[in-house]
Design a protein around this motif. Structure first.
Motif, short mmCIF file in Angstrom:
data_model
loop_
_atom_site.label_atom_id
_atom_site.label_comp_id
_atom_site.label_asym_id
_atom_site.label_seq_id
_atom_site.Cartn_x
_atom_site.Cartn_y
_atom_site.Cartn_z
N LEU A 130 0.81 -1.22 0.00
CA LEU A 130 0.00 0.00 0.00
C LEU A 130 0.84 1.27 0.00
N ALA A 131 1.90 1.30 0.80
CA ALA A 131 2.72 2.51 0.91
C ALA A 131 3.67 2.69 -0.26
N GLU A 132 3.82 1.65 -1.07
CA GLU A 132 4.73 1.72 -2.21
C GLU A 132 3.92 1.88 -3.49
N GLY A 133 3.64 0.80 -4.17
CA GLY A 133 2.86 0.86 -5.42
C GLY A 133 1.46 1.38 -5.21
N GLY A 134 0.88 1.05 -4.06
CA GLY A 134 -0.47 1.53 -3.76
C GLY A 134 -0.55 3.04 -3.70
N ALA A 135 0.55 3.67 -3.33
CA ALA A 135 0.58 5.13 -3.27
C ALA A 135 0.41 5.76 -4.66
N LEU A 136 0.63 4.97 -5.70
CA LEU A 136 0.48 5.48 -7.06
C LEU A 136 -0.99 5.66 -7.46
N VAL A 137 -1.90 5.08 -6.66
CA VAL A 137 -3.32 5.18 -7.00
C VAL A 137 -4.14 5.78 -5.86
N GLN A 138 -3.50 6.49 -4.94
CA GLN A 138 -4.22 7.09 -3.82
C GLN A 138 -4.05 8.61 -3.82
N ALA A 139 -5.17 9.28 -3.60
CA ALA A 139 -5.10 10.74 -3.45
C ALA A 139 -4.35 11.05 -2.16
N ARG A 140 -3.69 12.17 -2.14
CA ARG A 140 -2.96 12.59 -0.93
C ARG A 140 -3.19 14.09 -0.77
N GLY A 141 -3.93 14.44 0.27
CA GLY A 141 -4.25 15.85 0.47
C GLY A 141 -5.04 16.39 -0.70
N GLN A 142 -4.50 17.39 -1.36
CA GLN A 142 -5.17 18.02 -2.50
C GLN A 142 -4.58 17.59 -3.84
N THR A 143 -3.86 16.46 -3.85
CA THR A 143 -3.27 15.99 -5.11
C THR A 143 -3.70 14.56 -5.40
N TRP A 144 -3.78 14.26 -6.69
CA TRP A 144 -4.09 12.91 -7.14
C TRP A 144 -2.79 12.20 -7.45
N ALA A 145 -2.71 10.92 -7.15
CA ALA A 145 -1.53 10.12 -7.46
C ALA A 145 -1.38 9.96 -8.97
N PRO A 146 -0.17 9.61 -9.43
CA PRO A 146 0.10 9.58 -10.87
C PRO A 146 -0.75 8.61 -11.70
N LEU A 147 -1.23 7.52 -11.11
CA LEU A 147 -2.00 6.56 -11.90
C LEU A 147 -3.51 6.77 -11.82
N VAL A 148 -3.95 7.69 -10.97
CA VAL A 148 -5.38 7.96 -10.89
C VAL A 148 -5.83 8.60 -12.20
N PHE A 149 -6.96 8.14 -12.71
CA PHE A 149 -7.58 8.58 -13.96
C PHE A 149 -6.86 8.09 -15.21
N GLN A 150 -5.85 7.22 -15.05
CA GLN A 150 -5.15 6.66 -16.21
C GLN A 150 -5.95 5.47 -16.73
N ASP A 151 -6.53 5.62 -17.90
CA ASP A 151 -7.32 4.57 -18.52
C ASP A 151 -6.38 3.78 -19.44
N LEU A 152 -5.80 2.73 -18.90
CA LEU A 152 -4.83 1.94 -19.63
C LEU A 152 -5.45 0.62 -20.08
N VAL A 153 -4.98 0.12 -21.20
CA VAL A 153 -5.50 -1.13 -21.77
C VAL A 153 -4.31 -2.08 -21.95
N LYS A 154 -4.51 -3.31 -21.47
CA LYS A 154 -3.50 -4.35 -21.66
C LYS A 154 -3.91 -5.20 -22.86
N SER A 155 -3.02 -5.30 -23.83
CA SER A 155 -3.31 -6.07 -25.06
C SER A 155 -3.39 -7.55 -24.75
N TYR A 156 -4.17 -8.24 -25.58
CA TYR A 156 -4.31 -9.70 -25.44
C TYR A 156 -3.00 -10.38 -25.75
#
Length: 156
Positions: A130-156
């Motif tokens: 959670l404190a490592e990779g999970g921090a990439l998808v968690q809001a912190r204060g008044q900022t959004w983490a870098p992966l929030v709102f990233q609509d990524l697609v993994k190819s088959y």
């Protein structure tokens, strides 16, 4: 939202083995109090604590704080980085599957949630603790983490 979405009371929800926690950050203690012990349950934390003061979290990721409230539960952060409309849309897109990120401090908790994500049509991507990779998808204060709102697609 469609005929397959059936509202349930909190008393009904806590009977499930897997619970998607999709409430305002401030409401998680009320949900956690619904059971004295969450042993045998998996909580998937879909919350975002945007606007919650970092000091209020004791410097911890919001998911770490929330996990402590659910005594005995397996706990996974996931499905929170996409807006509801994208989560509701078909996850099969552009020759691939929409990505959902998963993080947990318990390595054994992620595989069953990843399997659920796959059954739902998503491509799960484990991020680690959670404190490592999970921090990439968690809001912190008044900022959004870098992966929030990233609509990524993994190819088959």
């Amino acid at each position: 939202m469609g005929p397959e979405i059936i509202p349930r009371t909190l008393a009904e929800v806590v009977k499930a083995d897997i619970v998607f926690l999709a409430v305002r950050y401030e409401s998680h203690p009320d949900v956690a109090k619904a059971l004295p012990n969450w042993q045998g349950k998996t909580i998937i934390d879909v919350t975002n604590a945007y606007g919650v003061a970092v000091e209020e979290l004791g410097g911890l990721p919001s998911s770490t704080v929330i996990a402590k409230a659910f005594n005995g539960a397996k706990f996974v952060k996931g499905f929170n980085h996409l807006p509801a409309g994208l989560l509701a849309a078909d996850p099969q897109v552009e020759g691939g599957r929409r990505v959902v990120f998963l993080a947990s401090d318990d390595d054994n908790s992620v595989p069953p949630v990843a399997a659920l994500a796959e059954r739902l049509g998503f491509a799960p991507v484990p991020l680690g603790k959670l404190a490592e990779g999970g921090a990439l998808v968690q809001a912190r204060g008044q900022t959004w983490a870098p992966l929030v709102f990233q609509d990524l697609v993994k190819s088959y």
